[in-house]
Design a protein around this motif. Sequence first.
Motif, PDB file in Angstrom:
ATOM      1  N   ARG A  22       0.833  -1.208   0.000  1.00  0.00           N
ATOM      2  CA  ARG A  22       0.000   0.000   0.000  1.00  0.00           C
ATOM      3  C   ARG A  22       0.864   1.253   0.000  1.00  0.00           C
ATOM      4  O   ARG A  22       0.550   2.234  -0.671  1.00  0.00           O
ATOM      5  CB  ARG A  22      -0.939  -0.006   1.204  1.00  0.00           C
ATOM      6  CG  ARG A  22      -2.122  -0.952   1.067  1.00  0.00           C
ATOM      7  CD  ARG A  22      -3.207  -0.589   2.073  1.00  0.00           C
ATOM      8  NE  ARG A  22      -2.730  -0.752   3.451  1.00  0.00           N
ATOM      9  CZ  ARG A  22      -2.885  -1.852   4.168  1.00  0.00           C
ATOM     10  NH1 ARG A  22      -3.486  -2.900   3.637  1.00  0.00           N
ATOM     11  NH2 ARG A  22      -2.436  -1.919   5.403  1.00  0.00           N
ATOM     12  N   LEU A  25       2.195   1.731  -3.427  1.00  0.00           N
ATOM     13  CA  LEU A  25       1.134   2.170  -4.326  1.00  0.00           C
ATOM     14  C   LEU A  25       0.873   3.658  -4.163  1.00  0.00           C
ATOM     15  O   LEU A  25       0.714   4.385  -5.151  1.00  0.00           O
ATOM     16  CB  LEU A  25      -0.146   1.377  -4.055  1.00  0.00           C
ATOM     17  CG  LEU A  25      -1.357   1.740  -4.914  1.00  0.00           C
ATOM     18  CD1 LEU A  25      -1.052   1.518  -6.398  1.00  0.00           C
ATOM     19  CD2 LEU A  25      -2.574   0.938  -4.496  1.00  0.00           C
ATOM     20  N   ALA A  29       1.604   6.297  -7.058  1.00  0.00           N
ATOM     21  CA  ALA A  29       0.490   7.099  -7.555  1.00  0.00           C
ATOM     22  C   ALA A  29       0.811   8.587  -7.483  1.00  0.00           C
ATOM     23  O   ALA A  29       0.472   9.355  -8.400  1.00  0.00           O
ATOM     24  CB  ALA A  29      -0.772   6.785  -6.763  1.00  0.00           C
ATOM     25  N   TRP A 125       4.765  -2.728 -16.099  1.00  0.00           N
ATOM     26  CA  TRP A 125       3.925  -3.746 -15.450  1.00  0.00           C
ATOM     27  C   TRP A 125       4.414  -5.145 -15.773  1.00  0.00           C
ATOM     28  O   TRP A 125       4.561  -5.994 -14.888  1.00  0.00           O
ATOM     29  CB  TRP A 125       2.485  -3.568 -15.891  1.00  0.00           C
ATOM     30  CG  TRP A 125       1.540  -4.620 -15.383  1.00  0.00           C
ATOM     31  CD1 TRP A 125       1.179  -5.770 -16.031  1.00  0.00           C
ATOM     32  CD2 TRP A 125       0.846  -4.626 -14.133  1.00  0.00           C
ATOM     33  NE1 TRP A 125       0.292  -6.482 -15.261  1.00  0.00           N
ATOM     34  CE2 TRP A 125       0.074  -5.809 -14.095  1.00  0.00           C
ATOM     35  CE3 TRP A 125       0.793  -3.748 -13.059  1.00  0.00           C
ATOM     36  CZ2 TRP A 125      -0.734  -6.131 -13.007  1.00  0.00           C
ATOM     37  CZ3 TRP A 125      -0.018  -4.068 -11.980  1.00  0.00           C
ATOM     38  CH2 TRP A 125      -0.771  -5.250 -11.956  1.00  0.00           C
ATOM     39  N   VAL A 137      -1.059  -5.152  -5.868  1.00  0.00           N
ATOM     40  CA  VAL A 137      -0.921  -3.823  -5.264  1.00  0.00           C
ATOM     41  C   VAL A 137       0.518  -3.346  -5.360  1.00  0.00           C
ATOM     42  O   VAL A 137       0.813  -2.215  -5.763  1.00  0.00           O
ATOM     43  CB  VAL A 137      -1.400  -3.844  -3.800  1.00  0.00           C
ATOM     44  CG1 VAL A 137      -1.084  -2.513  -3.110  1.00  0.00           C
ATOM     45  CG2 VAL A 137      -2.893  -4.128  -3.729  1.00  0.00           C
ATOM     46  N   THR A 138       1.450  -4.218  -4.976  1.00  0.00           N
ATOM     47  CA  THR A 138       2.864  -3.859  -5.017  1.00  0.00           C
ATOM     48  C   THR A 138       3.319  -3.607  -6.448  1.00  0.00           C
ATOM     49  O   THR A 138       4.049  -2.651  -6.726  1.00  0.00           O
ATOM     50  CB  THR A 138       3.711  -4.985  -4.398  1.00  0.00           C
ATOM     51  OG1 THR A 138       3.262  -5.239  -3.076  1.00  0.00           O
ATOM     52  CG2 THR A 138       5.184  -4.613  -4.374  1.00  0.00           C
ATOM     53  N   ALA A 140       1.475  -2.693  -8.992  1.00  0.00           N
ATOM     54  CA  ALA A 140       0.872  -1.455  -9.492  1.00  0.00           C
ATOM     55  C   ALA A 140       1.642  -0.240  -8.978  1.00  0.00           C
ATOM     56  O   ALA A 140       1.900   0.708  -9.734  1.00  0.00           O
ATOM     57  CB  ALA A 140      -0.593  -1.375  -9.063  1.00  0.00           C
ATOM     58  N   GLY A 141       2.024  -0.257  -7.700  1.00  0.00           N
ATOM     59  CA  GLY A 141       2.794   0.851  -7.147  1.00  0.00           C
ATOM     60  C   GLY A 141       4.132   1.005  -7.835  1.00  0.00           C
ATOM     61  O   GLY A 141       4.553   2.127  -8.183  1.00  0.00           O
TER      62      GLY A 141
END
Length: 359
Positions: A22, A25, A29, A125, A137-138, A140-141
């Motif tokens: 988190r 991410l 972001a 990605w 999650v990891t 994506a971050g």
Amino acid sequence: MSADVGLASERPVSDRGAGPGRGLLIAGAVVAAVAAIAYIAALATQPAASLLKGFDLSVYLGGAGEALHHPAQLYSWKYEGLPGIQFTYPPFAALLFTLGRALPLRALLGLVALVSTFSLLATAWIAFRELGWRSLVTRAGATLLVGGLTFWTEPVQRGLYLGQIELALMALVTWDLCQPGGRKWKGAATGVATGVHVVPGLFIVYLLLTRRFREACVAIGAFAATVAVGFAVLPAPSVTYWIDGDFFQAGRTGFVGVFQNQSLRGVLTRFIGSVNGAMLPWLVLAVLVLVAGMAAAVVLHNSGWEFAGLMACALTALLVSPITWDHYWVWIAPGLALIIDAAVRVGRAAGWVALAPAG
């Protein structure tokens, strides 16, 4: 053996719980949002041509127009009469670029920028997936972090500014070669990419050297199909390009020592100060780098570091190509992903070493 299996014992962050994921991410972001907002603000406050000029895209479209209306002149045509500004891609690419003539230039340039940005994120990605980052999650971050950091690098911005296709080709090749080994058409996209821009052809050699003969045959077949289409629709330009050896004439784009040419040949030409004087040293050095680079790629692949092997092949291609424009170096994006993954692995290993005495 896939990267997900071969590196299962060395997962860096994906299995450590949701907390770090988190946090990464959120950080990714924020970085990506700042990069996007800054770019949008620049587009809104600066003349459009300062960030999205589309010069190379205009050359592509001009070449496509020649292919449609004056095919025999495709490789003698000069954009607005400028020396060294010519269509240099295969005839198949000219046919593809005719599709772009259906849109106004500004609309097409915006579409290319969106596709390029998506391609940048998609490549990152895939890179983290292949490096074993299983947590979505990891991953994506990390993807947003790499995308945001590399978005403002010179190769990416130069590609967007010119309306180039390197980001899309990079994503296409990366996606294709990172497919599971059993996929029937694995290699086809790499073959098509080679039919659009010959530099990805080294990835086909990489498939052969790593004994992935089925994928290599698929890639060769797809490439051959693009050449066949070119000969069928544009026979005269195809003879000029493939048989007369126009594809190997680096000087068609102008002085090979221009600073935008970031290949070994460009560097040596600038250092020596002569195209002819740099030719022999470049050939010797290019062969040495080609052998060493591809050997490293094969060793990495055979050792289970498949994505690192792919990056070694990409770096080799960029170095030994006679012309490697600055915007070709968009491969720094998956390269950065590889560096981040290595740093995390080193940090994890150091943590285990620090805990060992306590055990």
